[in-house]
Design an enzyme around this catalytic site. Sequence first.
Site, short mmCIF file in Angstrom:
data_model
loop_
_atom_site.label_atom_id
_atom_site.label_comp_id
_atom_site.label_asym_id
_atom_site.label_seq_id
_atom_site.Cartn_x
_atom_site.Cartn_y
_atom_site.Cartn_z
CD GLU A 1 8.23 4.18 -11.54
OE1 GLU A 1 7.94 2.99 -11.67
OE2 GLU A 1 7.42 5.10 -11.80
CB SER B 1 -0.96 -0.02 1.19
OG SER B 1 -1.84 -1.11 1.07
CE LYS C 1 -5.30 -1.85 -0.89
NZ LYS C 1 -5.51 -0.57 -1.57
#
Length: 491
Positions: free
Chosen positions: A327, A316, A341
Amino acid sequence: MDENQSGQPGGKHPSPYIRLKRFHFIMLVFFLVFATAAITTLALAFGGEKAAEVGMKPHQEFEKLYEAYDKLEKNYYQDVNKEKLVNGAINGMIDSLDDPYSDYMDKKEANQFHESVSSSFEGIGAEIQEEKGMIKVVSPIKGSPAEKAGLRPNDRILAVDGKSLEGMSSSEAVLLIRGEKGTKVKLKVQPAGAKEPMEMTLVRDEIPIETVYAEINDEKVAHIQITSFSEHTAAELKDAIKDMEAKGMTSMVLDVRQNPGGLLDQAIEITDMFVPEGKILFQVEDNNGKREKMVSDNKEKISVPVVVLVDSGSASASEIFAAAMKESAGVPIIGEKTFGKGTVQTAEDFKDGSNMKFTTAKWLTPSGNWIHKKGIKPDIPVKLPDYANLSYLSPDNELKLDSLSEEVKTAEKMLEALGYPPGKVDGFFDGETEKAVKDFQKKSNIEQTGVLSGETTVQLMTDLREKIQENDTQKQKAIDTLKNEQTSSAS
């Protein structure tokens, strides 16, 4: 229920409440009484304002529902509980979605849910979720009875005190698992990868929601573990970083292993500390394919080199954090693939105190990747030693000479890892195994019976857990990576 702040693309986080149509984000956390603790504990959810009063709408498809209700109320052979009928109808609609992250909670379950984000609760300390009619462990809480007992991600809890959990929601399971500090709860558990289930008895305890643990080594590398994203996590982390800086920190390992998630606003605030201003933190895509981007707006950044540790218990909000670090901040991710998730939930309270949460969107990484059921792959994959994945041994069981079982095989592997050769590791408790147990008992100042049960079993698992911590290959790789990075920069 805690409300989380959200923001508009490129803007600041305006309000702790986000309009539903503008994706108000709420991070819901379920702590299994591990329970969250064992828990349903924090499952990532993004939600909206409390449900507005909804009047009866003339939907033709409801006629069948009304007809069924009327027939049951008038003709059932016993008096029916009208509230229970309505709750059952809502539960049925939610269950038909076949979505483990959508759930209906009656007033009692909703109250338990709201307590999940308080400063502490009493239970076993594990996060759970419902999956295909079964209750699965997402992650245990650091230092909890669940962690000490050896519960691990993907273990399945089959029964609580003899009552089957099959078909129950995670909220229903939490009500059974939680309880007062000092009381015992017997769990029937199917360890991940094991053929046979086992029973374990845990003593419930107070599970404090302390979420940041920091230490620094002689080389001035700080190791900061974030166990969940709770109400004060960002503040705790900032205090920990100041403390590490005062001690001469030159680099930092941020550890979100076994972190099941938590409050979104905390994850955003923490990620903002590392992601360059203007870079994307994450994206949300609704059922029409429309996307909104959450963008970093914090100008004060941590300047020392950083790496992030993840594993299969990182879920989560932890995955939002890890993906953004990977990223948008270019921070190396080390460890094992995360839980996976990638959906967004809206949570709404009804006037009677009950609650319904349901999936409304996907969340995507800054690059637009959907990690749902896939997880985030680390840049540098590193596994823990094989003995770190050994399943729990029940102190209630007696393993002795001539015993033959999978538990004996697990015990042999534990003894071998701790330096007590048990002979052939084959699941048969022979004379060499007995000698290994006696040697272990002698070293641990326990009566030398050669029988593995009770105090001996508990001490065996305690010593193994300490060995795992001392031989943390993932943490050591993170430290080595930082050293190499600093050496390269210096040259």
